[in-house]
Design an enzyme around this catalytic site. Sequence first.
Site, PDB file in Angstrom:
ATOM      1  N   ARG A 269       0.926  -1.208   0.181  1.00  0.00           N
ATOM      2  CA  ARG A 269      -0.160   0.044   0.026  1.00  0.00           C
ATOM      3  C   ARG A 269       0.930   1.212   0.047  1.00  0.00           C
ATOM      4  NH1 ARG A 269      -4.851   2.236  -1.435  1.00  0.00           N
ATOM      5  NH2 ARG A 269      -5.526   3.793   0.366  1.00  0.00           N
ATOM      6  N   GLU A 364     -15.501 -20.696  26.275  1.00  0.00           N
ATOM      7  CA  GLU A 364     -15.031 -21.526  27.141  1.00  0.00           C
ATOM      8  C   GLU A 364     -14.157 -20.692  28.197  1.00  0.00           C
ATOM      9  OE1 GLU A 364     -12.257 -24.228  25.671  1.00  0.00           O
ATOM     10  OE2 GLU A 364     -13.474 -24.924  23.923  1.00  0.00           O
TER      11      GLU A 364
HETATM   12  N1  COS Z   1     -10.720 -29.113  38.312  1.00  0.00           N
HETATM   13  C1  COS Z   1     -11.516 -29.893  39.118  1.00  0.00           C
HETATM   14  N2  COS Z   1     -12.303 -29.621  39.990  1.00  0.00           N
HETATM   15  C2  COS Z   1     -12.648 -28.101  40.064  1.00  0.00           C
HETATM   16  C3  COS Z   1     -12.011 -27.298  39.338  1.00  0.00           C
HETATM   17  C4  COS Z   1     -11.000 -27.638  38.306  1.00  0.00           C
HETATM   18  N3  COS Z   1     -10.512 -26.780  37.371  1.00  0.00           N
HETATM   19  N4  COS Z   1     -12.858 -26.114  39.559  1.00  0.00           N
HETATM   20  C5  COS Z   1     -13.367 -26.149  40.453  1.00  0.00           C
HETATM   21  N5  COS Z   1     -13.408 -27.598  40.994  1.00  0.00           N
HETATM   22  C6  COS Z   1     -14.294 -28.086  41.892  1.00  0.00           C
HETATM   23  C7  COS Z   1     -13.783 -27.478  43.404  1.00  0.00           C
HETATM   24  O1  COS Z   1     -12.678 -28.110  43.754  1.00  0.00           O
HETATM   25  C8  COS Z   1     -15.190 -27.550  44.076  1.00  0.00           C
HETATM   26  O2  COS Z   1     -15.067 -28.900  44.748  1.00  0.00           O
HETATM   27  P1  COS Z   1     -14.505 -29.238  46.470  1.00  0.00           P
HETATM   28  O3  COS Z   1     -15.513 -28.489  46.815  1.00  0.00           O
HETATM   29  O4  COS Z   1     -15.034 -30.673  46.527  1.00  0.00           O
HETATM   30  O5  COS Z   1     -13.303 -28.937  46.185  1.00  0.00           O
HETATM   31  C9  COS Z   1     -16.115 -27.478  43.089  1.00  0.00           C
HETATM   32  O6  COS Z   1     -15.531 -27.852  41.884  1.00  0.00           O
HETATM   33  C10 COS Z   1     -16.643 -26.250  43.091  1.00  0.00           C
HETATM   34  O7  COS Z   1     -15.921 -25.258  42.832  1.00  0.00           O
HETATM   35  P2  COS Z   1     -15.863 -23.820  42.844  1.00  0.00           P
HETATM   36  O8  COS Z   1     -16.539 -23.366  44.201  1.00  0.00           O
HETATM   37  O9  COS Z   1     -14.695 -22.976  42.344  1.00  0.00           O
HETATM   38  O10 COS Z   1     -17.242 -23.487  42.023  1.00  0.00           O
HETATM   39  P3  COS Z   1     -17.906 -21.793  41.554  1.00  0.00           P
HETATM   40  O11 COS Z   1     -19.243 -22.208  41.389  1.00  0.00           O
HETATM   41  O12 COS Z   1     -17.531 -20.927  42.254  1.00  0.00           O
HETATM   42  O13 COS Z   1     -17.180 -21.742  39.891  1.00  0.00           O
HETATM   43  C11 COS Z   1     -15.881 -21.246  38.040  1.00  0.00           C
HETATM   44  C12 COS Z   1     -15.966 -22.018  39.548  1.00  0.00           C
HETATM   45  C13 COS Z   1     -16.031 -19.921  38.140  1.00  0.00           C
HETATM   46  C14 COS Z   1     -14.388 -21.713  37.677  1.00  0.00           C
HETATM   47  C15 COS Z   1     -16.690 -22.299  37.095  1.00  0.00           C
HETATM   48  O14 COS Z   1     -18.067 -21.657  37.351  1.00  0.00           O
HETATM   49  C16 COS Z   1     -16.351 -21.533  35.594  1.00  0.00           C
HETATM   50  O15 COS Z   1     -15.543 -22.299  35.149  1.00  0.00           O
HETATM   51  N6  COS Z   1     -17.344 -20.889  34.897  1.00  0.00           N
HETATM   52  C17 COS Z   1     -17.234 -20.671  33.749  1.00  0.00           C
HETATM   53  C18 COS Z   1     -17.812 -21.868  32.673  1.00  0.00           C
HETATM   54  C19 COS Z   1     -17.340 -21.602  31.331  1.00  0.00           C
HETATM   55  O16 COS Z   1     -16.131 -21.630  30.963  1.00  0.00           O
HETATM   56  N7  COS Z   1     -18.382 -21.732  30.599  1.00  0.00           N
HETATM   57  C20 COS Z   1     -18.153 -21.773  29.098  1.00  0.00           C
HETATM   58  C21 COS Z   1     -18.795 -22.423  28.304  1.00  0.00           C
HETATM   59  S1  COS Z   1     -18.812 -24.229  28.475  1.00  0.00           S
HETATM   60  S2  COS Z   1     -17.503 -24.101  26.621  1.00  0.00           S
END
Ligand code: COS
Length: 382
Positions: A269, A364
């Site tokens: 360009r 995700e």
């Molecule tokens: N691997 C394994 N276990 C997991 C984990 C991971 N990465 N993250 C959380 N957990 C477990 C925790 O350990 C907990 O269990 P324990 O109390 O027995 O230890 C349980 O799951 C609940 O975890 P947490 O209290 O962290 O849950 P929250 O409701 O606070 O939510 C997030 C966690 C925000 C990380 C979750 O809701 C999330 O990933 N949200 C985004 C969802 C997403 O990406 N959606 C996109 C569409 S799908 S393509």
Amino acid sequence: MDFEIPEEIRLLQDTIRRFVREVLHPVEAEIEEADQIPPHIVEELRKLGLFGLAIPQEYGGLGVSLLAQCVVFEELAKASLCFRSRVGTNNGIGSLGILFDGTEEQKRTYLPKLASGEWTGAFALTEPNAGSDAAAIETTAMPQGDAFLLNGRKQWITNADVAQVFTVMALTDREKRARGGITAFLVPRDTPGLTITKPHKTMGFRGSHVCDLIFEDAAVPVANVLGKVGDGFKVAMKVLDRGRLTMGAVCVGAAQRLLELSLAYAKRRVQFGKPIAERQAVQFMLADIATEIYACRGMLHETARRVDRGERLTKEVAMVKLHCSEMVGRAADRAVQIHGGMGYMRDCPVERYYRDVRLIRIYEGTSEIQRLIIARELLKGS
Ligand code: COS
């Protein structure tokens, strides 16, 4: 950090790079118009084994390392992002639950078909009232005889229009929710009571579709429970931990193509008597895109190598997803700026990337959710 890519991955990279240039680039514009990947291209993706990259060889896949997957997805993302999306669920969120938590019988039933691309897998977590707050899902699964009856709606499910099997998260105990109250199910497409809506109209990602799933007393056999009853939230989180990493590769590849297009355009360009590539304002934008790609590729490859060595890296994977998706957003913005008015034209690939990459900061797990995961992990360890 070891930036050397082993020879066998280099060969795979060369093959995909050539395929992208010779086969995928020529059909990008057609797909943008038709909003469909031509069937012969899906066939080519199959022949290359791209549906089964991540699936172990014993189940019919190529079973390559995560580093190799990242290198391949980086190359694929140098063409319209619909191609990576078409094979992405089979290598990621649509198969990983089976791989991590499936019984041997489930693995033998589903993985070979997913690996060959005969079947497509999809992942159904999101609902109208449960996006970032994944534990807030309302779809229920009530035990009835040797089955569970599913009721509810899953929203914006990638590849739902072409999928034969869905990993579906549903409530089996409303009180316990994320801690023992959510169960993952393998739901075949032809399950009576499951309806798949028409694709939603979206800003970008032409050729890759999202639909809703509606469950009305859909009976899913107990044998299709993935992992243990009540462990579904953890199944989903483990799947996302892995899926989010390869998303970083998509960002790096897309940014690399944006850089290549911008370099070529800037040299071509001519304004005010010389190519705009000779202007410092444009050079600085090119330098910033390239620098950020270098940094992101470094963190991506390093994290992939560590996961390949067996480490469980929730925090670092979230960092890769966050940083790479934000980076490609800036790269697309700069690429449009370098292209000027041309970058705003529908037939210019940077215009398509500008729309397509916007999704990566959302799906995700949004950037905000990645920050939340990183901060929680930091605070846990302090
Ligand atoms: N691997 C394994 N276990 C997991 C984990 C991971 N990465 N993250 C959380 N957990 C477990 C925790 O350990 C907990 O269990 P324990 O109390 O027995 O230890 C349980 O799951 C609940 O975890 P947490 O209290 O962290 O849950 P929250 O409701 O606070 O939510 C997030 C966690 C925000 C990380 C979750 O809701 C999330 O990933 N949200 C985004 C969802 C997403 O990406 N959606 C996109 C569409 S799908 S393509």
